[in-house]
Design an enzyme around this catalytic site. Structure first.
Site: not given
Length: 472
Positions: A276, A352
């Protein structure tokens, strides 16, 4: 402000006797080795050699960044206690050395920690290399040093390769079969061309070459290490050579063909891995996992996502987009998918790692508040961050299952996975069959692209890592 770890050691064969020192400077946020130094210093005592190692390590750190903070770790109780100011320095040989060390960085920018000798192997091996060189009438050379490799291998010289291990579905076992088959194939070809002697020579095992990187633990601290360049047609992991059956020989011939893809296995499932774009936490290098505030992209992050989208649109190969459920990845994926005219699927397995109580902290803040937990986390993939976060081992198990599920669902397709530092590094690690500590040896920038292809026989090919050309 950068933070370095300096590990230093010195030794004397005779005390006093032929002496040498070694020192290693690493990035505190990533564990990456930044500088090695060692020197044979002639006849000296152990303590003098240890102080000389400290001086060399501090000078090397200053050359890298004079504004950095430094945490020194040594197995010399004497040096650590004296430099910390808890013990007086009485020996006349030690006083000037300690005074020199204290002047290299301003007061308050260097801290000291004692560690057991068993944890100081890298610097110890450098010191011994320096003393060995001195015994030969030479000086130590960084270009010929194997200290880092020896330390990683856990013994002198290169360790013998071990059987593949890791989460189910790891590509390492397939890589071992292919390497063995390649060796057999080379032997057979040589035998046809030059007779039995040449066949025996060609069948000699090919020595494993260590990956060029040698510790950000994969964590989204946004302070990772240098990239590892991976050739587009590179094979998978280094594993023990096996000499097996005709099926392996046939596989070797296929794998050795252009593209490393056997024609009868069809097109691989190709994962384009997009980290990202930046969030407000990224420039501050703060832990930002799945258990924190879930920040959105910053203005810079949205621009980075637009640039990645433009590149992928020009390539025109993406057939599906899958994203982690966190806000920063969903936003990045949405920008790219809109440009490609595709929908975004969410897969929770791509999230994550949960960094527990470390969420939102910098590496330096974690070291200050939870030093024991941090050291354990850096040393073992099974260790969890403070407060019950997710270990790297647990992350790897989750990612292996996610990978297997997505490979099965997208066989023969090219899929964009929009995810985070640890998941991408873990997928690359598993594809290479690399050990857990390799997570600390890969750089992964915001909005970077990496590519891994997965074949029907279980092999994987890392085709790209940390490409940021679209951001320049």
């Amino acid at each position: 402000m950068r933070e370095f770890i300096v590990e230093a050691d010195g030794g004397s064969r005779g005390n006093p006797g032929p002496a040498g020192y070694g020192a290693v400077v690493s990035d505190a946020a990533t564990g990456e080795t930044l500088r090695e130094t060692a020197e044979y210093i002639g006849v000296a005592t152990n303590n003098v050699a240890e102080y000389r190692g400290l001086l060399a390590g501090l000078h090397a750190a200053r050359e890298l960044d004079p504004a950095a903070t430094v945490h020194v770790r040594m197995d010399s109780k004497l040096v650590i206690e004296q430099m910390s100011g808890r013990w007086k320095i009485k020996h006349p040989d030690m006083k000037p050395l300690a005074a020199q060390a204290a002047r290299i960085f301003p007061p308050g920018r260097v801290t000291y920690e004692w560690m057991p000798r068993a944890q100081n192997k890298h610097a110890d091996r450098l010191a011994n290399e320096a003393m060995d060189a001195g015994a030969r009438g030479e000086q130590w050379s960084e270009s010929t040093s194997t200290a880092e490799l020896d330390t990683a291998a856990g013994g002198a010289g290169r360790a013998e390769a071990v059987a593949p291990s890791g989460p189910p579905g790891d590509a390492a076992a397939g890589a071992a079969r292919v390497r063995g088959a390649l060796a057999q194939g080379r032997a057979s070809a040589a035998a046809d061309a030059s007779g039995p002697d040449a066949a025996r020579a060609s069948a000699e095992p090919v020595r494993d070459v260590p990956d060029g990187a040698s510790a950000s633990g994969g964590g989204e601290t946004d302070a990772d290490t240098r990239a590892v360049q991976v050739d587009d047609d590179a094979g998978a992991a280094t594993d023990p050579l096996t000499t097996k059956a005709d099926t392996d020989a046939r596989a070797a011939k296929a794998v050795a063909s252009p593209g490393w893809a056997p024609a009868d296995m069809g097109a691989p499932a190709t994962f384009v891995l997009l980290r990202h774009g930046e969030t407000p936490l990224t420039p501050q290098k703060r832990f930002s996992g799945s258990g924190g505030t879930d920040p959105s992209l910053s203005g810079t992050g949205r621009e980075q996502a637009e640039r990645a989208a433009a590149l992928l649109a020009r390539r025109g190969t993406i057939q599906a987009v899958v994203s982690s459920p966190l806000a920063r990845t969903r936003e990045t994926a949405g920008i790219v998918a809109a440009r490609l005219g595709l929908d975004v699927s969410i897969d929770d397995g791509l999230r994550e790692t949960d960094f527990g109580a470390w969420e939102g902290l910098t590496f330096a803040e974690v070291r200050e508040r939870h030093p024991d937990d941090l050291n354990a986390w850096l040393a073992s993939p099974d260790a969890e961050p403070t407060g019950g976060g997710e270990s790297f081992a647990a992350t790897a198990t989750r990612l292996a299952a996610t990978r297997d599920r997505l490979v099965a669902a997208h066989a023969g397709r090219t899929v964009l996975l929009v995810t985070h530092v640890t998941p991408i590094k873990t997928l690359v690690r598993l594809a290479l069959g690399a050990p857990p500590e390799s997570l600390f040896r890969m750089e992964l920038s915001a909005a970077s692209l990496s590519v891994v292809a997965y074949y029907a026989d279980g092999n994987a090919s890392v085709r790209l890592l940390n490409d940021t050309s679209h951001l320049r």
